[in-house]
Design a protein around this motif. Structure first.
Motif, PDB file in Angstrom:
ATOM      1  N   CYS A  36     -12.551  31.683 -26.912  1.00  0.00           N
ATOM      2  CA  CYS A  36     -11.271  32.375 -27.015  1.00  0.00           C
ATOM      3  C   CYS A  36     -10.208  31.515 -27.682  1.00  0.00           C
ATOM      4  O   CYS A  36      -9.886  30.422 -27.212  1.00  0.00           O
ATOM      5  CB  CYS A  36     -10.762  32.809 -25.643  1.00  0.00           C
ATOM      6  N   VAL A  82      -6.392  31.811 -28.183  1.00  0.00           N
ATOM      7  CA  VAL A  82      -5.365  32.638 -27.543  1.00  0.00           C
ATOM      8  C   VAL A  82      -4.383  33.257 -28.535  1.00  0.00           C
ATOM      9  O   VAL A  82      -3.572  34.103 -28.151  1.00  0.00           O
ATOM     10  CB  VAL A  82      -4.591  31.842 -26.477  1.00  0.00           C
ATOM     11  N   ASP A  96      -5.768  38.368 -30.692  1.00  0.00           N
ATOM     12  CA  ASP A  96      -5.874  39.425 -29.690  1.00  0.00           C
ATOM     13  C   ASP A  96      -7.301  39.926 -29.508  1.00  0.00           C
ATOM     14  O   ASP A  96      -7.722  40.249 -28.390  1.00  0.00           O
ATOM     15  CB  ASP A  96      -4.963  40.596 -30.056  1.00  0.00           C
ATOM     16  N   LEU A 121      -9.040  37.497 -27.253  1.00  0.00           N
ATOM     17  CA  LEU A 121      -8.579  37.659 -25.873  1.00  0.00           C
ATOM     18  C   LEU A 121      -9.226  38.884 -25.239  1.00  0.00           C
ATOM     19  O   LEU A 121      -9.694  38.835 -24.091  1.00  0.00           O
ATOM     20  CB  LEU A 121      -7.054  37.792 -25.837  1.00  0.00           C
ATOM     21  N   SER A 138       1.057  33.368 -24.688  1.00  0.00           N
ATOM     22  CA  SER A 138      -0.339  33.496 -24.276  1.00  0.00           C
ATOM     23  C   SER A 138      -0.467  33.820 -22.791  1.00  0.00           C
ATOM     24  O   SER A 138      -1.407  34.505 -22.379  1.00  0.00           O
ATOM     25  CB  SER A 138      -1.127  32.220 -24.607  1.00  0.00           C
ATOM     26  N   MET A 159      -2.549  36.983 -21.484  1.00  0.00           N
ATOM     27  CA  MET A 159      -3.628  36.846 -20.506  1.00  0.00           C
ATOM     28  C   MET A 159      -3.380  37.717 -19.282  1.00  0.00           C
ATOM     29  O   MET A 159      -4.295  38.375 -18.771  1.00  0.00           O
ATOM     30  CB  MET A 159      -3.765  35.388 -20.076  1.00  0.00           C
ATOM     31  N   ARG A 181      -4.216  41.347 -19.657  1.00  0.00           N
ATOM     32  CA  ARG A 181      -5.654  41.653 -19.640  1.00  0.00           C
ATOM     33  C   ARG A 181      -6.277  41.376 -18.274  1.00  0.00           C
ATOM     34  O   ARG A 181      -7.305  41.956 -17.937  1.00  0.00           O
ATOM     35  CB  ARG A 181      -6.343  40.847 -20.742  1.00  0.00           C
TER      36      ARG A 181
END
Length: 256
Positions: free
Chosen positions: A62, A64, A67, A70, A122, A126, A129
């Motif tokens: 990942c 960050v 998208d 992520l 970020s 995070m 999500r």
């Protein structure tokens, strides 16, 4: 019974054995947490070698700033964990080296954008999500910050602005996610010999100052941040959200 028996932790920011994120990973795993570590492509070898020391640890790629990565990382973590996450650890920060070497007055637009995007935005990305994976059972999200968000630390420059934005984001996320029993906090650690810290001019001298001025008359160790992260990950901190917890041997209370 281990403090985090059955808990699932998604950790961002492990780079090498000196990383605070690695100390956190070790502390959580020692108390029974299952881990997924996110890594940048360029750091894969280092993170993979460390992950091998904790049986059952999984890795996901990942960046960050992307998208799509992520999205893929949280989808994959959800699959590994069986559809839920209990703990999200944000140990991600970066500013172009020139922004830490030049006067703050010379901060570039591009450098400002990079530092704020990686180091502060970020966390929001995070949390957005993580929320669907946490809302059923609640959870704990926490990030690493630094007292330069409140006081001038020469050469910390735009990273100080990013940490201030990060701390403000913690409070707003804590407010919005609280209804789902998701807690959001930050740990403000004292100066540690990490890869990121070594990029700041005068870091060694500042560490010496802390050991002389802090009430405990010493610097902290990575493991002490790991222990605080363990507390924030557990039900022992169930009434705490929106806070910045200092782990710096008390240096932040001093006037000089």
């Amino acid at each position: 019974m281990p403090l985090l028996e059955g808990k699932k932790a998604f950790i961002f920011g492990v780079a090498n054995h000196r990383s605070i994120a690695w100390a956190i990973a070790q502390a959580l795993a020692a108390e029974g947490a299952q881990l997924v570590l996110a890594y940048q492509e360029r750091m894969e070898k280092y993170v993979r070698d460390l992950a091998a020391k904790i049986p059952g640890t999984e890795l996901v790629l990942c960046d960050v700033q992307q998208d799509d990565q992520l999205d893929a990382a949280f989808t994959r973590a959800g699959e590994i964990f069986g559809g839920s996450i209990d703990i999200l650890v944000h140990c991600v920060a970066f500013a172009p080296p020139s922004e830490l070497e030049n006067p703050f007055l010379d901060t570039t637009r591009a450098g400002f954008h990079t530092a704020l995007d990686i180091s502060a935005y970020s966390l929001i990305a995070m949390a957005k999500r993580a929320e669907p994976l946490m809302k059923a059972n609640g959870g704990s999200i926490f990030a690493l910050t630094y007292m330069a968000s409140e006081r001038v630390m020469p050469k910390y420059n735009v990273m100080a602005v990013a940490k201030a934005a990060l701390e403000c984001s913690v409070r707003y996320l804590a407010f919005e996610l609280g209804e789902h029993n998701i807690r959001v906090n930050a740990i403000s650690a004292g100066p540690l010999n990490t890869l990121a810290a070594r990029g700041i001019s005068g870091f060694t001298g500042f560490r010496d100052q802390v050991s002389q001025v802090a009430p405990l008359r010493r610097n902290i160790e990575q493991s002490e941040v790991g222990d605080t992260a363990l507390f924030l990950s557990s039900s022992l901190s169930r009434g705490i959200t929106g806070e910045v917890i200092f782990v710096d041997a008390g240096y932040n209370i001093m006037g000089a």
